[in-house]
Design a protein around this motif. Structure first.
Motif, PDB file in Angstrom:
ATOM      1  N   ILE A 173       0.864  -1.180   0.000  1.00 22.76           N
ATOM      2  CA  ILE A 173       0.000   0.000   0.000  1.00 22.76           C
ATOM      3  C   ILE A 173       0.899   1.228   0.000  1.00 22.76           C
ATOM      4  CG2 ILE A 173      -1.673   1.360   1.308  1.00 22.76           C
ATOM      5  CD1 ILE A 173      -2.886  -1.239   2.318  1.00 22.76           C
ATOM      6  N   VAL A 174       0.659   2.116  -0.943  1.00 22.27           N
ATOM      7  CA  VAL A 174       1.425   3.352  -1.057  1.00 22.27           C
ATOM      8  C   VAL A 174       0.508   4.517  -0.690  1.00 22.27           C
ATOM      9  CG1 VAL A 174       2.787   4.832  -2.577  1.00 22.27           C
ATOM     10  CG2 VAL A 174       2.831   2.343  -2.889  1.00 22.27           C
ATOM     11  N   VAL A 175       0.965   5.349   0.234  1.00 19.41           N
ATOM     12  CA  VAL A 175       0.166   6.478   0.698  1.00 19.41           C
ATOM     13  C   VAL A 175       0.906   7.775   0.391  1.00 19.41           C
ATOM     14  CG1 VAL A 175      -0.990   7.570   2.651  1.00 19.41           C
ATOM     15  CG2 VAL A 175      -0.775   5.068   2.561  1.00 19.41           C
ATOM     16  N   GLN A 176       0.266   8.629  -0.369  1.00 21.61           N
ATOM     17  CA  GLN A 176       0.806   9.946  -0.681  1.00 21.61           C
ATOM     18  C   GLN A 176       0.033  10.966   0.139  1.00 21.61           C
ATOM     19  OE1 GLN A 176       0.667  10.984  -4.820  1.00 21.61           O
ATOM     20  NE2 GLN A 176       1.465  13.040  -4.513  1.00 21.61           N
ATOM     21  N   ASN A 177       0.638  11.462   1.220  1.00 21.51           N
ATOM     22  CA  ASN A 177      -0.037  12.452   2.041  1.00 21.51           C
ATOM     23  C   ASN A 177      -0.322  13.699   1.219  1.00 21.51           C
ATOM     24  OD1 ASN A 177      -0.368  11.996   5.140  1.00 21.51           O
ATOM     25  ND2 ASN A 177       1.513  10.927   4.570  1.00 21.51           N
ATOM     26  N   ASP A 178      -1.536  14.208   1.320  1.00 22.20           N
ATOM     27  CA  ASP A 178      -1.898  15.424   0.600  1.00 22.20           C
ATOM     28  C   ASP A 178      -2.996  16.159   1.355  1.00 22.20           C
ATOM     29  OD1 ASP A 178      -4.241  13.997   0.079  1.00 22.20           O
ATOM     30  OD2 ASP A 178      -3.751  13.593  -2.011  1.00 22.20           O
ATOM     31  N   HIS A 179      -3.484  17.244   0.767  1.00 23.92           N
ATOM     32  CA  HIS A 179      -4.471  18.090   1.446  1.00 23.92           C
ATOM     33  C   HIS A 179      -5.836  17.421   1.549  1.00 23.92           C
ATOM     34  CE1 HIS A 179      -5.039  18.889  -2.847  1.00 23.92           C
ATOM     35  NE2 HIS A 179      -6.270  19.252  -2.554  1.00 23.92           N
ATOM     36  N   ARG A 180      -6.009  16.273   0.920  1.00 21.84           N
ATOM     37  CA  ARG A 180      -7.292  15.570   0.985  1.00 21.84           C
ATOM     38  C   ARG A 180      -7.257  14.387   1.942  1.00 21.84           C
ATOM     39  NH1 ARG A 180      -8.923  14.403  -5.145  1.00 21.84           N
ATOM     40  NH2 ARG A 180     -10.707  13.452  -4.059  1.00 21.84           N
ATOM     41  N   GLY A 181      -6.192  14.246   2.695  1.00 21.69           N
ATOM     42  CA  GLY A 181      -6.115  13.178   3.682  1.00 21.69           C
ATOM     43  C   GLY A 181      -5.305  11.988   3.248  1.00 21.69           C
ATOM     44  N   GLY A 182      -4.828  11.986   2.010  1.00 22.47           N
ATOM     45  CA  GLY A 182      -3.961  10.916   1.543  1.00 22.47           C
ATOM     46  C   GLY A 182      -4.528  10.161   0.359  1.00 22.47           C
ATOM     47  N   TYR A 193      -4.403   6.778  -1.465  1.00 18.85           N
ATOM     48  CA  TYR A 193      -4.059   5.402  -1.128  1.00 18.85           C
ATOM     49  C   TYR A 193      -4.077   4.546  -2.389  1.00 18.85           C
ATOM     50  CZ  TYR A 193      -4.240   5.835   3.962  1.00 18.85           C
ATOM     51  OH  TYR A 193      -3.974   6.150   5.265  1.00 18.85           O
ATOM     52  N   SER A 194      -3.006   3.761  -2.581  1.00 22.59           N
ATOM     53  CA  SER A 194      -2.926   2.860  -3.734  1.00 22.59           C
ATOM     54  C   SER A 194      -2.568   1.467  -3.258  1.00 22.59           C
ATOM     55  CB  SER A 194      -1.869   3.347  -4.735  1.00 22.59           C
ATOM     56  OG  SER A 194      -2.188   4.630  -5.238  1.00 22.59           O
ATOM     57  N   LEU A 195      -3.323   0.475  -3.717  1.00 23.66           N
ATOM     58  CA  LEU A 195      -3.035  -0.931  -3.423  1.00 23.66           C
ATOM     59  C   LEU A 195      -2.310  -1.519  -4.621  1.00 23.66           C
ATOM     60  CD1 LEU A 195      -3.352  -3.491  -1.676  1.00 23.66           C
ATOM     61  CD2 LEU A 195      -5.571  -3.859  -2.798  1.00 23.66           C
ATOM     62  N   VAL A 196      -1.123  -2.090  -4.375  1.00 23.44           N
ATOM     63  CA  VAL A 196      -0.262  -2.578  -5.447  1.00 23.44           C
ATOM     64  C   VAL A 196       0.009  -4.064  -5.257  1.00 23.44           C
ATOM     65  CG1 VAL A 196       1.972  -2.305  -6.598  1.00 23.44           C
ATOM     66  CG2 VAL A 196       0.827  -0.312  -5.603  1.00 23.44           C
ATOM     67  N   GLY A 242       1.929 -10.324   5.034  1.00 18.72           N
ATOM     68  CA  GLY A 242       3.157  -9.881   4.388  1.00 18.72           C
ATOM     69  C   GLY A 242       3.081  -8.466   3.839  1.00 18.72           C
ATOM     70  N   LEU A 243       2.022  -7.736   4.181  1.00 20.24           N
ATOM     71  CA  LEU A 243       1.804  -6.397   3.637  1.00 20.24           C
ATOM     72  C   LEU A 243       2.933  -5.431   3.977  1.00 20.24           C
ATOM     73  CD1 LEU A 243      -0.193  -4.251   2.366  1.00 20.24           C
ATOM     74  CD2 LEU A 243      -0.981  -3.861   4.718  1.00 20.24           C
ATOM     75  N   TYR A 244       3.402  -4.703   2.970  1.00 14.66           N
ATOM     76  CA  TYR A 244       4.281  -3.553   3.167  1.00 14.66           C
ATOM     77  C   TYR A 244       3.459  -2.288   2.919  1.00 14.66           C
ATOM     78  CZ  TYR A 244       8.764  -6.023   3.437  1.00 14.66           C
ATOM     79  OH  TYR A 244       9.823  -6.794   3.836  1.00 14.66           O
ATOM     80  N   ILE A 255       4.203   5.754  -6.637  1.00 15.72           N
ATOM     81  CA  ILE A 255       4.217   4.291  -6.667  1.00 15.72           C
ATOM     82  C   ILE A 255       5.572   3.756  -7.137  1.00 15.72           C
ATOM     83  CG2 ILE A 255       3.210   2.238  -7.747  1.00 15.72           C
ATOM     84  CD1 ILE A 255       0.499   3.598  -7.628  1.00 15.72           C
ATOM     85  N   PRO A 256       6.132   4.222  -8.268  1.00 16.85           N
ATOM     86  CA  PRO A 256       7.457   3.712  -8.661  1.00 16.85           C
ATOM     87  C   PRO A 256       8.531   3.962  -7.607  1.00 16.85           C
ATOM     88  CG  PRO A 256       6.433   4.864 -10.501  1.00 16.85           C
ATOM     89  CD  PRO A 256       5.586   5.135  -9.292  1.00 16.85           C
ATOM     90  N   VAL A 257       8.505   5.135  -6.977  1.00 21.32           N
ATOM     91  CA  VAL A 257       9.498   5.435  -5.946  1.00 21.32           C
ATOM     92  C   VAL A 257       9.317   4.510  -4.751  1.00 21.32           C
ATOM     93  CG1 VAL A 257      10.400   7.204  -4.393  1.00 21.32           C
ATOM     94  CG2 VAL A 257       9.659   7.832  -6.690  1.00 21.32           C
ATOM     95  N   ALA A 258       8.068   4.279  -4.356  1.00 16.32           N
ATOM     96  CA  ALA A 258       7.796   3.394  -3.225  1.00 16.32           C
ATOM     97  C   ALA A 258       8.254   1.971  -3.509  1.00 16.32           C
ATOM     98  CB  ALA A 258       6.300   3.408  -2.911  1.00 16.32           C
ATOM     99  N   LEU A 259       7.940   1.467  -4.687  1.00 16.30           N
ATOM    100  CA  LEU A 259       8.319   0.093  -5.022  1.00 16.30           C
ATOM    101  C   LEU A 259       9.830  -0.058  -5.131  1.00 16.30           C
ATOM    102  CD1 LEU A 259       5.578  -0.898  -7.630  1.00 16.30           C
ATOM    103  CD2 LEU A 259       5.619  -1.288  -5.167  1.00 16.30           C
ATOM    104  N   ASP A 260      10.503   0.966  -5.618  1.00 17.75           N
ATOM    105  CA  ASP A 260      11.960   0.929  -5.672  1.00 17.75           C
ATOM    106  C   ASP A 260      12.539   0.743  -4.266  1.00 17.75           C
ATOM    107  OD1 ASP A 260      14.531   1.668  -7.380  1.00 17.75           O
ATOM    108  OD2 ASP A 260      14.653   2.824  -5.532  1.00 17.75           O
ATOM    109  N   ASN A 261      11.970   1.449  -3.303  1.00 24.30           N
ATOM    110  CA  ASN A 261      12.451   1.344  -1.924  1.00 24.30           C
ATOM    111  C   ASN A 261      12.106  -0.003  -1.305  1.00 24.30           C
ATOM    112  OD1 ASN A 261      13.760   3.925  -0.909  1.00 24.30           O
ATOM    113  ND2 ASN A 261      11.950   4.755  -1.902  1.00 24.30           N
ATOM    114  N   VAL A 262      10.894  -0.486  -1.557  1.00 23.84           N
ATOM    115  CA  VAL A 262      10.506  -1.786  -0.997  1.00 23.84           C
ATOM    116  C   VAL A 262      11.374  -2.890  -1.589  1.00 23.84           C
ATOM    117  CG1 VAL A 262       8.650  -3.479  -0.794  1.00 23.84           C
ATOM    118  CG2 VAL A 262       8.142  -1.057  -0.519  1.00 23.84           C
ATOM    119  N   ALA A 263      11.676  -2.803  -2.875  1.00 19.93           N
ATOM    120  CA  ALA A 263      12.536  -3.813  -3.495  1.00 19.93           C
ATOM    121  C   ALA A 263      13.918  -3.833  -2.848  1.00 19.93           C
ATOM    122  CB  ALA A 263      12.659  -3.559  -4.996  1.00 19.93           C
ATOM    123  N   ARG A 264      14.468  -2.656  -2.567  1.00 25.33           N
ATOM    124  CA  ARG A 264      15.749  -2.586  -1.860  1.00 25.33           C
ATOM    125  C   ARG A 264      15.656  -3.300  -0.518  1.00 25.33           C
ATOM    126  NH1 ARG A 264      19.314   1.720  -3.280  1.00 25.33           N
ATOM    127  NH2 ARG A 264      18.547   2.997  -4.984  1.00 25.33           N
TER     128      ARG A 264
END
Length: 355
Positions: free
Chosen positions: A68-77, A79-82, A248-250, A295-304
């Protein structure tokens, strides 16, 4: 406690910069000779390793999930399920009451940003222990002047329109009243200030202090609907994935540095994760700017993280302390007993965390 998941170091920052198309300035290297073939041959070994590390990471991204990738923003975030590197669903789960409550609660900050460059540079005695004179000197970079008058009047016009239509917004009664009070007192401050063509820290603080209880009310409503919205989406996605996959959720949460500590989204999310893995699988990434493609930035970090978890145990199978360091935020060169102690050590620059 800071863990590898709660703080990602400079290699992550560089990786994010690359993904976002940022420019990285060339760094002068000390003590190297471009005409030394032997040293170039040694560097070639590392270049091969870095290339293969990046290749594994790129392939691994297509097998990550669930994330799950969360981008904090002015609308409360957002949320993306990947799963398997692909977004299954992206949405803002928080009711718009969050955005509306914070929009009005931010008014004192909005007015401050207009008058800040014109603040007097002398710190009042009652603020001397709280305000850094040097910081004030930098913020008040324009000095005396009246360039703030028209911007305040423009904001007041915007607030007047919002105040006139507030009843039609159909806000909860308590929130509607607090918003009305903030709007009214903000317009009064602007009217008094522009009429006299002067202000100081004391006059602004009298205003901001008067609306503080209302700001607290707006904060309550914003947090209330955020908790409800995040709880609903986490519950729904858990039911969709099933308990086994959920274990196993990240989760990757992007926040601006100034809101990265005790971030509300992370606090709520953690309560819905497997308690045995929440501390290691909830990844807070603070940044100066939220990435345009989170999402690409988040997945890059999770893969590391995922590949380093396995690499650490296999490479440092005889030294659990170094294995934990490679899996965590510690720089291997700084680990006590293995860092600078008169003995050679194996740093992360040799063993992992490549860009």
């Amino acid at each position: 406690m800071v863990t590898r998941r709660t703080f990602l170091g400079t290699a992550t920052a560089a990786g994010a910069t690359t993904l976002l198309g940022g420019n990285v300035l060339p760094v002068a290297r000390s003590g190297t000779s471009p005409s030394n073939p032997a040293r170039d041959a040694i560097r070639a070994v590392n270049a091969d390793t870095r290339r293969n590390y990046a290749a594994l990471k790129a392939d691994l991204i297509n097998h990550l999930g669930p994330v799950i990738v969360v981008q904090n923003d002015h609308r409360g975030g957002l949320y993306s399920l990947v799963s398997n590197g692909q977004a299954l669903e992206s949405l803002h789960p928080v009711d718009e009451i969050f955005e509306l409550a914070k929009s009005i609660a931010h008014l004192p900050l909005g007015l401050f940003t207009i008058i800040a460059p014109y603040l007097p540079k002398r710190v009042p005695a009652f603020q001397s222990a709280r305000i850094d004179p040097h910081d004030l000197d930098m913020v008040a970079f324009k000095g005396l002047g009246d360039g703030w008058v028209q911007p305040l009047q423009d904001v007041s016009a915007t607030m007047t329109t919002a105040r006139q239509q507030l009843d039609e917004a159909k806000l909860p009664p308590g929130l509607q009243q607090s918003c009305a009070d903030i709007l009214d007192r903000s317009r009064e401050f602007i009217a008094d200030t522009t009429r006299s063509r002067s202000f100081d820290m004391k006059s602004f603080e009298d205003y901001s202090g008067s609306v503080y209880p209302n700001i607290r009310t707006n904060m309550y409503w914003a947090s209330k609907v955020q908790i409800e919205g995040v709880a609903d989406i986490m519950t729904r996605w858990r039911g969709q994935l099933g308990d086994d996959a959920w274990k196993g959720l990240y989760v990757v949460v992007f926040t601006i540095w100034t809101t990265s500590s005790l971030n509300q989204n992370s606090i709520i999310i953690k309560k819905f994760m497997d308690p045995a893995k929440a501390d290691t699988h909830l990844i807070d990434i603070s940044t100066a700017e939220i990435p345009s493609k989170p999402i690409p930035v988040a997945l890059d970090n999770v893969a590391r993280i995922v590949q380093d978890n396995i690499a650490a145990e296999m490479i440092f199978c005889t030294d659990t302390k170094l294995a934990d360091a490679l899996k965590g935020p510690d720089e291997l060169l700084s680990v006590r007993g293995h860092g600078y102690s008169g003995q050679p050590s194996c740093g992360r620059s040799l063993c992992g965390r490549w860009g």
